[in-house]
Design an enzyme around this catalytic site. Structure first.
Site, short mmCIF file in Angstrom:
data_model
loop_
_atom_site.label_atom_id
_atom_site.label_comp_id
_atom_site.label_asym_id
_atom_site.label_seq_id
_atom_site.Cartn_x
_atom_site.Cartn_y
_atom_site.Cartn_z
N ARG A 45 0.83 -1.22 0.00
CA ARG A 45 0.00 0.00 0.00
C ARG A 45 0.86 1.26 0.00
O ARG A 45 0.35 2.37 -0.19
CB ARG A 45 -0.98 -0.01 1.19
CG ARG A 45 -1.93 1.17 1.22
CD ARG A 45 -3.24 0.93 2.01
NE ARG A 45 -3.09 0.04 3.14
CZ ARG A 45 -2.57 0.40 4.33
NH1 ARG A 45 -2.19 1.65 4.52
NH2 ARG A 45 -2.47 -0.49 5.30
N TYR A 96 -16.21 18.98 -13.61
CA TYR A 96 -16.59 17.56 -13.60
C TYR A 96 -17.62 17.32 -12.49
O TYR A 96 -17.40 17.68 -11.34
CB TYR A 96 -15.35 16.69 -13.38
CG TYR A 96 -15.69 15.23 -13.32
CD1 TYR A 96 -16.20 14.57 -14.43
CD2 TYR A 96 -15.54 14.52 -12.14
CE1 TYR A 96 -16.54 13.24 -14.36
CE2 TYR A 96 -15.87 13.18 -12.07
CZ TYR A 96 -16.38 12.55 -13.19
OH TYR A 96 -16.72 11.22 -13.12
N ASP A 167 -7.33 20.96 -12.20
CA ASP A 167 -7.67 19.69 -12.85
C ASP A 167 -7.31 19.85 -14.32
O ASP A 167 -7.96 20.59 -15.06
CB ASP A 167 -9.18 19.41 -12.65
CG ASP A 167 -9.62 18.08 -13.25
OD1 ASP A 167 -8.93 17.57 -14.16
OD2 ASP A 167 -10.66 17.55 -12.82
N LYS A 192 -8.46 9.15 -18.63
CA LYS A 192 -8.85 9.79 -19.89
C LYS A 192 -7.67 9.78 -20.87
O LYS A 192 -7.22 8.72 -21.26
CB LYS A 192 -9.39 11.18 -19.60
CG LYS A 192 -10.38 11.24 -18.42
CD LYS A 192 -11.70 10.54 -18.67
CE LYS A 192 -12.53 10.35 -17.42
NZ LYS A 192 -12.88 11.56 -16.70
#
Ligand SMILES: *Cc1c(COP(=O)(O)O)cnc(C)c1O
Length: 368
Positions: A45, A96, A167, A192
């Site tokens: 992790r 978004y 972003d 994306k």
């Protein structure tokens, strides 16, 4: 690597294994939940070779240190978690919908105070930013395609002592580098354009601020929002061809925007590459290309817009953007989309197919 390489070269060569005899050209995903004691890695992790290679590449492109997350939203959640309890966040009116939804949830419980602004209105954002903990910028915005004045807003944020996040999902680091104009953190839905093949969900942040990077890395560990090694490896494999994919997709988008502008059924085309677009001048100043996403409106007829999306044969009717395949959707089909986004607005994510085939199919669907 040599610091003066063009980004289209960096995207190919960054994050590779050291060039020693018999080294592989690219790293492999390492599947291990833990590591032998005595080293830095410790546990699955905390670190992974496949994340590190992608993080180095994104860091080299954006000009900072990268950190990958399980999804774009996981990166967003880690960033918002840095805001003190009851702190004030300034966010765009249009962005978004997942980001705006999370902010609304947090505002409704008092976790944050939220102020929404028109991100293209520099004066309004500058006024709102005084005393705020976080300024969230998205540019161009999803799906309204508004363009924020990045240098001015980053300067305003800096002057106010507000952390500025951009972003950069729509522009990608090849078209826009927010850290270079003063942003504190860049965030990506690597799902994306970065991964680029509609086969991975992944997120990333990049920052040149070591304290912020460490705080976010600690959040990633404690929130557990880590990507799988395979996802990180696939995203880096996809990223290698970003410059080529973008060149083709952008040229296609510009071609389609011009044709859509002439189409009698189309009442508005939103694309910063069009000379009459409200974001054109700004985009020209701060981006090295106008991107591969555009939006159209059909004279207020939402039913027709829905039918157009359901009538394409080549264009894929699906949510998401940035894949090699062209995709479209009427954004307001989602109840969570902001109500000021027109009900007849169709977002087009232009892929790398032949432009004539894309136009033929789109024109056919517009007539249906
Ligand atoms: C898709 C998207 C996100 C969310 O990313 P996921 O990878 O889907 O979690 C955030 N911002 C923008 C602009 C996006 O398009």
């Amino acid at each position: 690597m040599t610091p003066d390489l063009d980004p289209s070269t960096v995207v190919v060569h960054a994050g590779r294994p050291e060039r020693v005899p018999d080294a592989p050209l690219g790293g492999s995903p390492v599947f291990s939940s833990t590591y032998l004691a005595g080293g830095q890695r410790g546990y699955g992790r905390f670190d992974n070779d496949a994340w590190a290679a992608l993080e180095q590449t994104l860091g080299a492109l954006e000009g900072g240190r990268g950190l990958t997350f399980a999804s774009g939203m996981a990166a967003v959640a880690a960033l918002l978690d840095l805001v003190p309890v009851g702190g004030r966040v300034v966010a765009p009116q249009h962005a978004y919908s997942g980001v705006l939804g999370l902010l609304d949830q947090q505002a409704s419980t008092g976790r944050v105070q939220l102020q929404r602004v028109d991100i293209a209105d520099t004066e309004a954002v500058t006024a709102a930013v005084a005393g705020a903990d976080l300024l969230w910028i998205e540019s161009p915005t999803n799906p309204a395609m508004e363009v924020a004045d990045l240098p001015a807003l980053c300067a305003a944020g800096r002057a106010a002592g507000t952390t500025v996040v951009v972003d950069n999902t729509f522009a990608t680091p090849l078209l826009q580098r927010p850290l270079a104009v003063g942003a504190d953190v860049v965030m990506h839905s690597a799902t994306k354009f970065i991964a680029g093949h509609s086969d991975v969900v992944l997120g990333a942040i990049v920052t040149a601020d070591d304290k912020l990077w460490t705080a976010l890395e600690t959040k990633r560990r404690s929130l557990g929002a880590i990507p799988g090694p395979m996802e990180a490896w696939l995203a880096l494999r996809g990223l290698r061809t970003l410059a080529l994919r973008l060149d083709r997709a952008q040229a296609n988008a510009a071609f389609l925007a011009e044709r859509l502008l002439e189409h009698p059924r189309v009442s508005r085309v939103r694309y910063p590459g069009l000379p009459d677009d409200p974001g054109h001048v700004r985009a020209k100043q701060q981006m090295s290309g106008f991107g591969a996403i555009l939006a159209i409106e059909l004279g207020g007829d939402a039913d027709r817009a829905q039918r157009v999306c359901e009538s394409t044969k080549l264009w894929v009717h699906a949510t998401s953007v940035g894949g090699v395949e062209s995709m479209l959707e009427r954004r307001r089909r989602w109840p969570a989309e902001v109500p000021t986004i027109p009900a007849d607005l169709i977002r087009l994510s232009v892929g790398i197919e032949h432009p004539n085939d894309l136009w033929t199919d789109l024109a056919q669907a517009l007539e249906s």
